[in-house]
Design a protein around this motif. Structure first.
Motif, PDB file in Angstrom:
ATOM      1  N   LEU A   5      -8.295  11.974  45.797  1.00 47.07           N
ATOM      2  CA  LEU A   5      -7.386  13.077  46.099  1.00 47.07           C
ATOM      3  C   LEU A   5      -7.464  13.408  47.576  1.00 47.07           C
ATOM      4  O   LEU A   5      -8.548  13.608  48.134  1.00 47.07           O
ATOM      5  N   ILE A   6      -6.295  13.434  48.209  1.00 49.52           N
ATOM      6  CA  ILE A   6      -6.168  13.730  49.633  1.00 49.52           C
ATOM      7  C   ILE A   6      -5.033  14.738  49.789  1.00 49.52           C
ATOM      8  O   ILE A   6      -3.855  14.403  49.597  1.00 49.52           O
ATOM      9  N   ASP A   7      -5.385  15.975  50.125  1.00 49.76           N
ATOM     10  CA  ASP A   7      -4.373  17.026  50.262  1.00 49.76           C
ATOM     11  C   ASP A   7      -3.597  16.945  51.569  1.00 49.76           C
ATOM     12  O   ASP A   7      -2.484  17.469  51.656  1.00 49.76           O
ATOM     13  N   ASP A   8      -4.198  16.330  52.592  1.00 48.28           N
ATOM     14  CA  ASP A   8      -3.543  16.223  53.905  1.00 48.28           C
ATOM     15  C   ASP A   8      -3.600  14.769  54.349  1.00 48.28           C
ATOM     16  O   ASP A   8      -4.536  14.336  55.018  1.00 48.28           O
ATOM     17  N   LEU A   9      -2.589  14.018  53.968  1.00 48.30           N
ATOM     18  CA  LEU A   9      -2.576  12.580  54.219  1.00 48.30           C
ATOM     19  C   LEU A   9      -2.446  12.268  55.705  1.00 48.30           C
ATOM     20  O   LEU A   9      -3.065  11.328  56.207  1.00 48.30           O
ATOM     21  N   SER A  10      -1.652  13.033  56.427  1.00 45.51           N
ATOM     22  CA  SER A  10      -1.452  12.781  57.859  1.00 45.51           C
ATOM     23  C   SER A  10      -2.769  12.869  58.621  1.00 45.51           C
ATOM     24  O   SER A  10      -3.087  12.018  59.457  1.00 45.51           O
ATOM     25  N   SER A  11      -3.556  13.906  58.340  1.00 44.46           N
ATOM     26  CA  SER A  11      -4.843  14.058  59.016  1.00 44.46           C
ATOM     27  C   SER A  11      -5.805  12.952  58.614  1.00 44.46           C
ATOM     28  O   SER A  11      -6.605  12.468  59.423  1.00 44.46           O
ATOM     29  N   HIS A  12      -5.728  12.532  57.377  1.00 46.45           N
ATOM     30  CA  HIS A  12      -6.637  11.501  56.871  1.00 46.45           C
ATOM     31  C   HIS A  12      -6.373  10.157  57.543  1.00 46.45           C
ATOM     32  O   HIS A  12      -7.313   9.417  57.849  1.00 46.45           O
ATOM     33  N   LEU A  13      -5.112   9.845  57.782  1.00 45.73           N
ATOM     34  CA  LEU A  13      -4.748   8.544  58.333  1.00 45.73           C
ATOM     35  C   LEU A  13      -4.729   8.527  59.855  1.00 45.73           C
ATOM     36  O   LEU A  13      -4.792   7.467  60.464  1.00 45.73           O
ATOM     37  N   GLY A  14      -4.595   9.681  60.467  1.00 46.46           N
ATOM     38  CA  GLY A  14      -4.566   9.740  61.917  1.00 46.46           C
ATOM     39  C   GLY A  14      -3.158   9.729  62.484  1.00 46.46           C
ATOM     40  O   GLY A  14      -2.156   9.749  61.758  1.00 46.46           O
ATOM     41  N   SER A  15      -3.078   9.675  63.782  1.00 47.74           N
ATOM     42  CA  SER A  15      -1.806   9.844  64.495  1.00 47.74           C
ATOM     43  C   SER A  15      -0.892   8.632  64.414  1.00 47.74           C
ATOM     44  O   SER A  15       0.266   8.702  64.836  1.00 47.74           O
TER      45      SER A  15
END
Length: 391
Positions: A102-112
């Motif tokens: 579970l990842i609530d914030d995918l953008s932050s998890h994957l980076g820029s």
């Protein structure tokens, strides 16, 4: 002239008590007193016996049959505020074969490097069988296989093109994972896993499913299935299996497997490039979330073997009204399944789309209105005498 006194009664009527004795006054007041009402009292859920799942599931509205899935103009301003919780338990089995992510914030998890609409999230449940290797492999490698090895769409807003590209990418990723399981020597050819993923981009909810895990959306307290269980006994799956040379014996594919779609299980699949009764092809369900959508439940079949989608939704909704904690709700679902004597591993994810203070209460508090009731001097004296005696 008879003197009168006033007594405040919590009711929307007037009572004139001239010439009445105390018992008569008490009878009148009792007859007009409102019944006790607790606005915080949770909705009741169905009994365990009634909650046992059936093939028809009459208490659940499938997503493709909901008439009001298209958002109203006001919903265009709605974007979910995501928070999630999960819980897993080995259940009565000797080994734990479930995995989840579970990842609530995918953008932050994957980076820029990735640009996604806000919010963006990724959730998945992988229910292994024939050993834990396949599910563990998928859990460990799903991010790489999904976002690095396929051309995952990147966009700052959700539109029709993005939705179609997302579906195509997920389909390709599921097949890539299936092939990777065949090539990895650490994974037994008899090990496989079901897989259900849910992605949220902006207001778009996209569910991809292979196997018998299930995703259920709660819309104003009503359960909406976002996936279809892939079991050999279901007519569409049975027809496909038999057309490709397989058979169903006592509900099992080729007398061995209880699902008709899975990743891995290469000892039951034909060589690459050949059509097989057991396939990795996912089915998709997508929906635009609205303010009426409260939460999503994702669970393995150990949950759904013993309770209906509506039972689970009612249980989680009641829990959120009490403590607003999705992780505790996930645990409550697992405990309920154990109470109902499930025979499998148990994994649940609960994803909330808003905080409790953003939602309306189940029922608005009842406004208390007061009106005057008149008592004669004689009745008032009798009442005072009674109260003095009691004192």
């Amino acid at each position: 002239m008879v003197a009168e006194a006033k007594i405040m009664c919590p009711q929307n009527v007037e009572v004139f008590a001239k010439g009445m004795n105390v018992r008569e006054v008490e009878d009148v007041v009792a007859s007009i007193s409102p019944k006790s009402f607790d606005p915080s009292r949770p909705l009741e859920f169905v009994s365990p016996a009634a909650a046992l799942i059936s093939n028809s599931q009459p208490d659940v509205k499938p997503a493709d049959k909901v008439s009001d899935l298209a958002p109203e103009p006001a919903d265009l301003r709605f974007f979910p505020r995501l928070r999630s919780g999960s819980f897993a338990d080995i259940g009565p089995r000797r080994y734990m074969e479930d995995e989840h992510i579970l990842i609530d914030d995918l953008s932050s998890h994957l980076g820029s490097l990735f640009s996604f609409p806000t919010p963006s999230a990724f959730y998945g449940v992988f229910d292994g069988h024939g050993g834990p290797e396949a599910a563990a492999y998928v859990r460990k490698n799903v991010m790489r296989l999904l976002f690095d090895d396929v051309n995952f769409p990147r966009a700052s807003e959700v539109n029709k093109i993005f939705s179609e590209e997302l579906e195509n990418t997920l389909r390709k990723a599921f097949h890539q994972v299936d092939l990777a399981l065949a090539d990895d020597c650490s994974v037994s050819s008899s090990s496989g896993t079901t897989a259900l993923t849910a992605m949220i981009f902006g207001r778009l909810l996209m569910v991809a499913n292979t196997g018998d895990c299930r995703a259920v959306l709660c819309r104003k307290g009503e359960a909406i299935d976002m996936s279809q269980d892939h079991r050999p006994i279901y007519p569409s799956e049975r027809k496909r299996v038999e057309e490709l040379g397989g058979y169903v014996d006592d509900g099992y594919l080729n007398g061995v497997l209880s699902v008709s779609r899975a990743l891995g299980d290469w000892d039951m699949k034909f060589p690459r490039g050949s059509a097989s009764p057991l396939i990795a092809e996912p089915e998709f369900c997508r929906m635009d979330l609205t303010e009426e959508d409260e939460f999503l439940i994702i669970g393995c079949d150990g949950i759904w073997d013993v309770m209906s989608s509506q039972h689970a939704v009612s249980l989680v909704r009641r829990g959120l009204r009490r403590h607003d904690d999705p992780e505790q709700c996930a645990k409550d679902l697992v405990m309920e399944a154990l109470r109902l004597n499930t025979f499998d591993n148990l994994t649940v994810i609960v994803v909330c789309f808003s905080s409790l203070d953003q939602r309306e209460p189940l029922s608005p508090p009842r406004e208390r209105r007061f009106r005057c009731c008149s008592l004669s001097a004689e009745a008032l004296c009798s009442l005072r005498s009674l109260l003095d005696t009691s004192g």
